[in-house]
Enzyme design. Structure first.
Site, PDB file in Angstrom:
ATOM      1  CB  SER A 156      -1.036   0.035   1.136  1.00 16.08           C
ATOM      2  OG  SER A 156      -1.613  -1.310   1.149  1.00 16.08           O
ATOM      3  NE  ARG A 171       4.079  10.153  -2.769  1.00 10.14           N
ATOM      4  CZ  ARG A 171       3.362  10.067  -4.016  1.00 10.14           C
ATOM      5  NH1 ARG A 171       3.979  10.152  -5.242  1.00 10.14           N
ATOM      6  NH2 ARG A 171       2.170  10.077  -3.811  1.00 10.14           N
ATOM      7  CG  ASP A 209      -4.306   0.107   1.086  1.00 10.03           C
ATOM      8  OD1 ASP A 209      -4.175   0.738   0.124  1.00 10.03           O
ATOM      9  OD2 ASP A 209      -4.077   0.422   2.384  1.00 10.03           O
TER      10      ASP A 209
HETATM   11  C1  BGC Z   1      -0.180   5.278   0.154  1.00  8.78           C
HETATM   12  C2  BGC Z   1      -1.310   4.468  -0.730  1.00  8.78           C
HETATM   13  C3  BGC Z   1      -2.256   3.613   0.434  1.00  8.78           C
HETATM   14  C4  BGC Z   1      -2.790   4.360   1.613  1.00  8.78           C
HETATM   15  C5  BGC Z   1      -3.507   3.549   2.421  1.00  8.78           C
HETATM   16  C6  BGC Z   1      -0.682   5.980   1.340  1.00  8.78           C
HETATM   17  O1  BGC Z   1       0.249   6.322   2.172  1.00  8.78           O
HETATM   18  O2  BGC Z   1       0.555   6.133  -0.497  1.00  8.78           O
HETATM   19  O3  BGC Z   1      -0.752   3.768  -1.533  1.00  8.78           O
HETATM   20  O4  BGC Z   1      -3.401   3.058  -0.431  1.00  8.78           O
HETATM   21  O5  BGC Z   1      -1.645   4.805   2.300  1.00  8.78           O
HETATM   22  O6  BGC Z   1      -2.768   2.604   3.074  1.00  8.78           O
END
Ligand code: BGC
Length: 532
Positions: A156, A171, A209
């Site tokens: 995620s 990133r 996610d």
């Molecule tokens: C990430 C996402 C992720 C979200 C929730 C963010 O910091 O960049 O890719 O879906 O957190 O987990």
């Protein structure tokens, strides 16, 4: 200054008015459009190549792992094919030093080790028979093993996806910071460590996610209409939604290594990466506490929306506000100078090693505890202050001040969350395209929506403040928790990947991720209906 007055002054700094909400929604829609048109926009709007959603008839046993916040989860999921599933899982906190490790190897070998432990505990027979077969294998090349688990990897963080199990990290977010991983294929990194341990596991799919949540919600609640949006309001925040293919104009200029696109449904799930909405701060609210938090973070100037909305950050905002008041000699917070105190038998002290004095020392769960505290004299809040934060004998006034500010921070987070939801609903014209009383379905997951008292009610209040939605539209928006969504969603995509692999073996047909997703779902599932 009286404590109550000082606390009210701070709480007022977090007010996020109806006008603010509407300004936010306009900017959000604009920045979503920008992200659909070009790479490098503040909101990444990442095409996922997933062009349809499941309908609940999918079956099989799959593994999924979930890396995305404070915990690493390993699970196996049995999809029963009737919209239900059984899930076995284990969860381990990710050691803080691994979040900022020097090399990817340190983190990913830890993950593989957890998978090994899980297999030994929950699928011992399967694991042992694989070990024995490996030991007796005398052939050349890779051993063929029909009992290899297909694993969906919920990762995620913002990833540029190139295929069903291939994607490079753009990133890190949420406090992770391992420079060595940027630009690398995270599936390959995990597979390498799994292979080093000789585990019967193939990383079959890479899933954000939010996409998992959207898939899982569609699997578990099939109805006439599909799910529009999967949203996470937990440690981090983000959303993935169903977009019209022809609006994702940057796909026309995609590079040669991007996945092939199937256009049979005319739609694709887009991972917005809305945590980075308005990084340039054109409309986001900004207090001195927000600025301090950002400056002290591992990624200043990035994920500015997330830093005002999600669980990783809300505790730290409150901590900074409380410390400011504690440092103000005219404000008697956690101090015996408050003349209004009638219990003078005990002395209020803050331990010198209190977590309140440490960056990230205040956990967001404290906001949930105090906001939900209806006990006489705010006993639960005072207890938490005492046992978790080294504040002994806090008065009811102290607790009330903390609660007031915490409530304001939580409410601002929920109203900002509504900005994101409203923008997606409006820009996809979902209210117009379903029947006049039809439902627009949204799947959500994460500790904030699940545990923060009234989070959804605050979201709904703000949705009613948006004229394009209003009270009638707000009622038609169905928000449902997609519990364990990311695990089930990852399993569903692993299932798709599996079929793709088998299809490729059996027919030597090479299919693109997008093409396969469409042919698989196209055959078995309803198409998503959001067309105007
Ligand atoms: C990430 C996402 C992720 C979200 C929730 C963010 O910091 O960049 O890719 O879906 O957190 O987990």
């Amino acid at each position: 200054m009286a404590l109550a007055v000082a606390a009210e002054r701070v709480a007022a700094e977090f007010e996020y008015s109806k006008e603010d909400v509407n300004r936010g929604v306009q900017a959000f829609i604009q920045q979503m459009d920008e992200g659909l048109g070009k790479k490098g926009a503040t909101m990444s709007q990442i095409p996922t190549y997933v062009t349809a959603v499941p309908n609940g008839t999918e079956k099989g046993l799959y593994m999924a792992v979930d890396l995305g916040g404070t915990n690493f989860r390993v699970c196996s999921i049995q999809l029963h094919g009737n919209s239900t599933f059984s899930l076995t899982q284990s969860k381990v906190a990710i050691p803080k030093d691994l979040m900022v490790a020097k090399t990817s190897h340190e983190l990913f070998s830890f993950l593989a080790k957890q998978i090994e432990l899980f297999l030994k505990v929950h699928h011992e027979e399967h694991y042992q028979s694989h070990v024995e077969r490996r030991a007796s294998y005398v052939g050349f090349g890779t051993m063929r093993d029909e009992n290899i688990f297909s694993l969906g990897f919920t990762f995620s963080f913002p990833v540029q996806q190139y295929g069903i199990n291939k994607g490079t990290l753009i990133r890190w977010t949420k406090g992770f910071d391992i420079a060595d991983t940027i630009g690398k294929d995270v599936c390959a990194l995990l597979q390498k460590e799994i292979d080093a341990l000789g585990l019967p596991v193939r990383v079959a799919a890479l899933v954000n996610d939010t996409v998992g949540t959207l898939m899982a919600r569609s699997y578990t609640s099939p109805g006439k209409q599909g799910t529009l949006l999967g949203g996470i309001f937990g440690t981090g925040t983000n959303g993935a939604y169903v977009e019209k293919l022809d609006k994702i104009t940057k796909l026309k200029n995609q590079s040669a290594d991007a996945g092939e696109i199937d256009d049979s449904t005319g739609e694709m799930i887009v991972n917005t990466e809305w945590g980075s909405f308005d990084n340039h701060m054109s409309v986001l609210p900004d207090t001195s506490y927000d600025r301090g938090l950002d400056a002290g973070s591992v990624n200043p100037g990035i994920q500015m929306f997330e830093k005002r909305v999600s669980g990783m950050f809300l505790g730290e905002i409150l901590r900074r506000a409380l410390i400011d008041l504690m440092n103000d000699p005219s404000v008697p917070l956690f101090s015996d100078d408050d003349s209004s105190r009638n219990d003078i038998s005990s002395t209020t002290t803050v331990a010198s090693d209190s977590p309140l004095y440490k960056q990230w020392g205040l956990d967001t769960s404290f906001l949930s505890i105090t906001s939900g505290d209806s006990s006489y004299g705010l006993k639960a809040t005072r207890q938490a202050l005492n046992s978790d934060y080294g504040v002994s004998a806090a008065s009811a006034e102290d607790a009330e001040a903390a609660r007031l500010i915490a409530g304001a921070i939580g409410k601002r987070a929920a109203r900002l969350s509504a900005v994101a939801i409203a923008a997606v609903v409006i820009t996809t014209k979902s209210l117009e395209s379903s029947a006049p009383d039809g439902v627009v379905d949204i799947g959500v997951d994460g500790s904030l929506v699940e545990f923060y008292p009234n989070f959804e009610e605050y979201i709904r209040e703000a949705l009613r403040d948006v004229p394009q939605i209003g009270p009638h539209g707000e009622k038609r928006i169905r928000i449902g928790i997609a519990k364990d969504g990311s695990g089930v969603g990852a399993a569903l995509i692993a299932l798709v990947a599996d079929k793709k692999m088998k299809g490729t073996h059996e027919t030597t047909r090479s299919t693109s991720f997008g093409g396969f997703m469409a042919s698989f779902f196209g055959g078995l599932n309803r198409t998503i209906r959001y067309r105007a």
